[in-house]
Design an enzyme around this catalytic site. Structure first.
Site, PDB file in Angstrom:
ATOM      1  CG  HIS A 175      -1.661   1.248   1.464  1.00 28.06           C
ATOM      2  ND1 HIS A 175      -2.481   1.902   0.564  1.00 28.06           N
ATOM      3  CD2 HIS A 175      -1.620   2.045   2.557  1.00 28.06           C
ATOM      4  CE1 HIS A 175      -2.914   3.033   1.099  1.00 28.06           C
ATOM      5  NE2 HIS A 175      -2.407   3.147   2.308  1.00 28.06           N
ATOM      6  CG  HIS A 227       0.642   7.127   4.079  1.00 21.30           C
ATOM      7  ND1 HIS A 227       1.048   6.309   3.056  1.00 21.30           N
ATOM      8  CD2 HIS A 227      -0.626   6.741   4.369  1.00 21.30           C
ATOM      9  CE1 HIS A 227       0.074   5.483   2.739  1.00 21.30           C
ATOM     10  NE2 HIS A 227      -0.969   5.713   3.520  1.00 21.30           N
ATOM     11  CG  ASP A 228      -1.162   4.065   6.479  1.00 21.43           C
ATOM     12  OD1 ASP A 228      -1.796   5.016   6.997  1.00 21.43           O
ATOM     13  OD2 ASP A 228      -1.560   3.453   5.465  1.00 21.43           O
ATOM     14  CD  GLU A 237      -3.973   5.923  10.423  1.00 19.38           C
ATOM     15  OE1 GLU A 237      -3.981   7.136  10.139  1.00 19.38           O
ATOM     16  OE2 GLU A 237      -4.567   5.055   9.750  1.00 19.38           O
ATOM     17  CG  ASP A 238      -2.084   1.661  10.384  1.00 20.54           C
ATOM     18  OD1 ASP A 238      -2.940   2.064  11.186  1.00 20.54           O
ATOM     19  OD2 ASP A 238      -2.245   1.695   9.152  1.00 20.54           O
ATOM     20  CG  ASP A 257      -4.037   6.841   2.131  1.00 22.86           C
ATOM     21  OD1 ASP A 257      -3.822   5.627   1.950  1.00 22.86           O
ATOM     22  OD2 ASP A 257      -4.427   7.292   3.228  1.00 22.86           O
TER      23      ASP A 257
END
Ligand code: G4P
Ligand code: MN
Length: 172
Positions: A23, A48-49, A52-53, A109
């Protein structure tokens, strides 16, 4: 490599359990295809994630990639402690005032996730949930309008022609 290692034990929600790293790499690729060459934006897309993840901290990103990259990644980071509906509402609100670089990452995204929904529906998602994701994404995308003609044209095409398949049925 940093994003690969951080996401290494994560899979996408599709039935094939695709590696999660596909992704962020795809998001960065869409930006390159749209003519983006800015290194800060492309690094932020790959990362970018991560906050967050994964267990990644803003301090780690700043130390390795600099403050500018960290700023964009944070603009693309939802607060996972909040309930999903609140998170979605805040993401729309924050998109409108996001920086140019963050808007580019947000558009790419959404393009990746929407195309991915047309490829395979995540395990346990109903057609209604897929449609809700399209509708909510449209709100975020509209807040990022005027940022990238190429990404926005690809997204518009998807909203006009995109379909997903559910139990063998094609749904527009
Ligand atoms: N379409 C699709 N999405 C998947 C898949 N596997 C994981 N995801 C991720 O799930 C998120 C979208 O699902 P939601 O249920 O709406 O989000 P949530 O996990 O934040 O509650 C996206 O996160 P995100 O990148 O942080 O974006 P967003 O939540 O800001 O849209 C997307 O990357 C998959 O197989 N297909
Ligand atoms: Mn993402």
């Amino acid at each position: 490599m940093f994003a690969c290692e951080k996401h290494s034990d994560q899979r996408r929600k599709d039935p094939e359990q695709t590696p999660y790293i596909n992704h962020p790499i795809g998001v960065a690729s869409f930006l390159v295809e749209a003519g983006v060459t800015d290194l800060v934006t492309l690094q932020a897309a790959l990362l970018h994630d991560t906050i967050e993840d994964t267990d990644t901290t803003p301090q780690e990103i700043t130390a390795l990639f600099g403050e500018a990259v960290c700023r964009v990644v944070l603009e693309c980071t939802d607060d996972m402690a909040l309930p999903p509906s609140e998170r979605k509402r805040i993401q729309v609100r924050k998109a409108a005032s996001a920086s140019y670089d963050a808007k580019l990452v947000k558009l790419a995204d959404k393009l990746y996730n929407l195309l991915d929904l047309c490829r395979a529906v995540p395990v346990g998602w109903t057609p209604r949930r897929v449609q809700a994701y399209f509708a909510w994404s449209k709100q975020v995308i509209d807040c990022c309008a005027g940022t990238s003609p190429i990404l926005e044209a690809r997204l518009n095409y998807l909203f006009e022609h995109g379909t997903f398949t559910f139990n063998g049925m094609s749904i527009g």
